[in-house]
Design a protein around this motif. Structure first.
Motif, PDB file in Angstrom:
ATOM      1  N   THR A  18      -1.077   4.311  -0.021  1.00 41.66           N
ATOM      2  CA  THR A  18      -2.034   5.271   0.524  1.00 41.66           C
ATOM      3  C   THR A  18      -2.852   4.588   1.613  1.00 41.66           C
ATOM      4  O   THR A  18      -2.956   3.356   1.637  1.00 41.66           O
ATOM      5  CB  THR A  18      -3.004   5.770  -0.568  1.00 41.66           C
ATOM      6  OG1 THR A  18      -3.803   4.663  -1.022  1.00 41.66           O
ATOM      7  CG2 THR A  18      -2.254   6.381  -1.746  1.00 41.66           C
ATOM      8  N   ALA A  31      -6.010   4.476   1.772  1.00 41.46           N
ATOM      9  CA  ALA A  31      -7.139   3.796   1.127  1.00 41.46           C
ATOM     10  C   ALA A  31      -6.761   2.373   0.719  1.00 41.46           C
ATOM     11  O   ALA A  31      -7.577   1.441   0.854  1.00 41.46           O
ATOM     12  CB  ALA A  31      -7.604   4.588  -0.096  1.00 41.46           C
ATOM     13  N   TYR A  58      -6.767   0.316   3.850  1.00 45.65           N
ATOM     14  CA  TYR A  58      -8.139   0.018   4.271  1.00 45.65           C
ATOM     15  C   TYR A  58      -8.722  -1.118   3.429  1.00 45.65           C
ATOM     16  O   TYR A  58      -9.389  -2.016   3.950  1.00 45.65           O
ATOM     17  CB  TYR A  58      -9.031   1.253   4.124  1.00 45.65           C
ATOM     18  CG  TYR A  58      -8.658   2.426   5.002  1.00 45.65           C
ATOM     19  CD1 TYR A  58      -8.088   2.234   6.263  1.00 45.65           C
ATOM     20  CD2 TYR A  58      -8.877   3.740   4.564  1.00 45.65           C
ATOM     21  CE1 TYR A  58      -7.737   3.316   7.059  1.00 45.65           C
ATOM     22  CE2 TYR A  58      -8.538   4.827   5.364  1.00 45.65           C
ATOM     23  CZ  TYR A  58      -7.966   4.607   6.605  1.00 45.65           C
ATOM     24  OH  TYR A  58      -7.638   5.678   7.387  1.00 45.65           O
ATOM     25  N   ALA A  59      -8.485  -1.054   2.104  1.00 45.08           N
ATOM     26  CA  ALA A  59      -8.994  -2.104   1.218  1.00 45.08           C
ATOM     27  C   ALA A  59      -8.369  -3.454   1.573  1.00 45.08           C
ATOM     28  O   ALA A  59      -9.052  -4.485   1.594  1.00 45.08           O
ATOM     29  CB  ALA A  59      -8.706  -1.749  -0.238  1.00 45.08           C
ATOM     30  N   SER A 102       0.825  -1.218   0.000  1.00 42.88           N
ATOM     31  CA  SER A 102       0.000   0.000   0.000  1.00 42.88           C
ATOM     32  C   SER A 102       0.853   1.259   0.000  1.00 42.88           C
ATOM     33  O   SER A 102       1.873   1.350   0.682  1.00 42.88           O
ATOM     34  CB  SER A 102      -0.930   0.006   1.211  1.00 42.88           C
ATOM     35  OG  SER A 102      -0.193   0.004   2.416  1.00 42.88           O
TER      36      SER A 102
END
Length: 407
Positions: free
Chosen positions: A309, A311, A314-315, A307
């Motif tokens: 970011t 987001a 979170y995903a 990751s």
């Protein structure tokens, strides 16, 4: 003739099993949810309290987090035999009372502001109490639930009890951040002491089931019976373990701010999978469902590792939660099918013991990995471990029992 017709009609139209199972499990499910907020509230707070507040290393963070799971592991045999020989309700009630003591210990740890080492030791006492309480509650609730609705609904019992557990993580994480912001770690401690007492009150009037055994079952015998399913649980639980112990540190290291939404994403995906697909392990077979879901979980771990970011993280947490959600009852259904009915409490304790082993090792071992390399590397290790549980699921598919212990 009319009476006979009525009898036939009644026999042919039983109440809807799903609704019946839900209603019977509802008080236990609610109590587990409230009780597990005692674990959920400190999730995003405790690692930072130990690392930043007390100035301890990531290894110590891992030890503090992992101590709960080690204590739970060491108490599983006792918890399972207590549920079998004295009744699963007694195990659950005792567990809530013991878990309440963890909050008292957390509060006492704050009495040593000038001695971080002493504070850590008192915190560790609280983690031991929480582990023992959690062991009694989970083992007792699973055994109690299966006793109330029958082993043919074992997957649903694990789904609902698990939904309560991880729902408490999803709600507890942001709530813990809010409580900590307003009242500090003392507020977290008081809540951790009070919530299990509220959970105890919820189940006080729920019907107990008779003990299923008159003598203690040797833990090692049942451990061997459920060992295959337990190994699958241990491997796929690494994904949950690295989120529990290290997601807050990952967000802090990357200056991404609050990590509580990662816990929420994990928990909401976990609950969604249970609500919409929780019936599948009973219907399609536990090993088949687990095989698919561990692949989803492994993709989630890989996404967190790569990751760039918040987001993406979170995903990844959401995919991890979705996959792990059904892997747990998937492997669990296989454990129940292999266990003798009179030892169901010990069997559930033995099965969940593999979760304790996994999380107890994951915390300190991967804490050392994070210290030696970087915190994101633990998610690459998590990817490999979770993917390995696919091999276990395939093995269980080829050796599935013919329902010898289903009755």
């Amino acid at each position: 003739m009319s009476s006979r017709s009525r009898t036939t009609t009644t026999a042919a139209a039983p109440p809807p099993p799903a609704v019946n199972v839900f209603l019977k499990l509802l008080p236990i499910t609610l109590a587990v949810f409230i009780g597990f907020l005692t674990i959920g509230l400190p999730l995003p707070v405790l690692p930072l309290h130990v690392h930043d507040g007390l100035g301890m290393s990531t290894l110590v963070v891992g030890i503090v987090i992992g101590t709960q799971f080690a204590a739970a592991l060491l108490s599983r045999a006792w918890a399972g035999n207590l549920a079998d020989t004295r009744g699963s309700k007694r195990a659950v009630v005792t567990g809530f009372l013991v878990a309440s003591g963890s909050g008292v210990a957390y509060l006492a740890s704050l009495a040593f502001p000038g001695s971080p080492e002493t504070s850590i030791w008192v915190l560790l006492l609280g983690r031991v109490l929480l582990g023992c309480g959690e062991s009694l509650v989970v083992t007792g609730a699973l055994s109690w639930g299966i006793g109330l609705v029958g082993p043919q609904n074992a997957g649903k019992v694990m789904a609902w009890v698990g939904t309560a557990m991880y729902g408490a993580y999803a709600v507890g994480a942001p709530a813990g951040v809010a409580v900590n912001s307003a009242y500090g770690f003392a507020g977290i401690s008081i809540a951790a002491a009070a919530l299990p007492l509220l959970a105890w009150a919820l189940v006080a009037n729920v019907r107990a089931i008779a003990p299923t055994a008159v003598r203690r079952t040797p833990f090692y015998k049942v451990l061997g019976v459920v060992g295959g399913a337990g190994l699958g649980l241990a491997l796929c639980s690494v994904g949950f373990g690295v989120i529990t112990a290290f997601i807050a540190l990952l967000f802090a290291a990357r200056d991404w701010g609050n990590a509580s939404l990662a816990f929420t994403a994990f928990g909401l995906a976990f609950i969604g999978a249970r609500i919409f697909f929780g019936h599948l392990p009973d219907k399609l077979g536990g090993a088949r469902v687990a095989a698919v879901c561990v692949l989803i979980e492994a993709v989630g771990q890989l996404l967190i590792w790569g990751s760039h970011t918040p987001a993406m993280a979170y995903a990844g947490a959401a995919l991890t939660g979705f996959g792990y959600s059904l892997a747990f009852p998937g492997f669990g259904v296989e454990a129940v099918r292999r266990a003798p009915p009179q030892s169901r409490g010990v069997a559930m304790g033995a099965y969940v013991a593999f979760l304790d082993i996994s999380l107890g090792i994951t915390g300190p071992a991967l804490g050392a990995v994070a210290g030696a390399w970087s915190v994101d590397v633990v998610y690459l290790v998590g990817t490999v471990a979770v993917a390995s549980s696919l091999l276990v699921a395939v093995r269980l598919l080829t050796t599935r029992p013919q329902g010898a212990h289903h009755a």
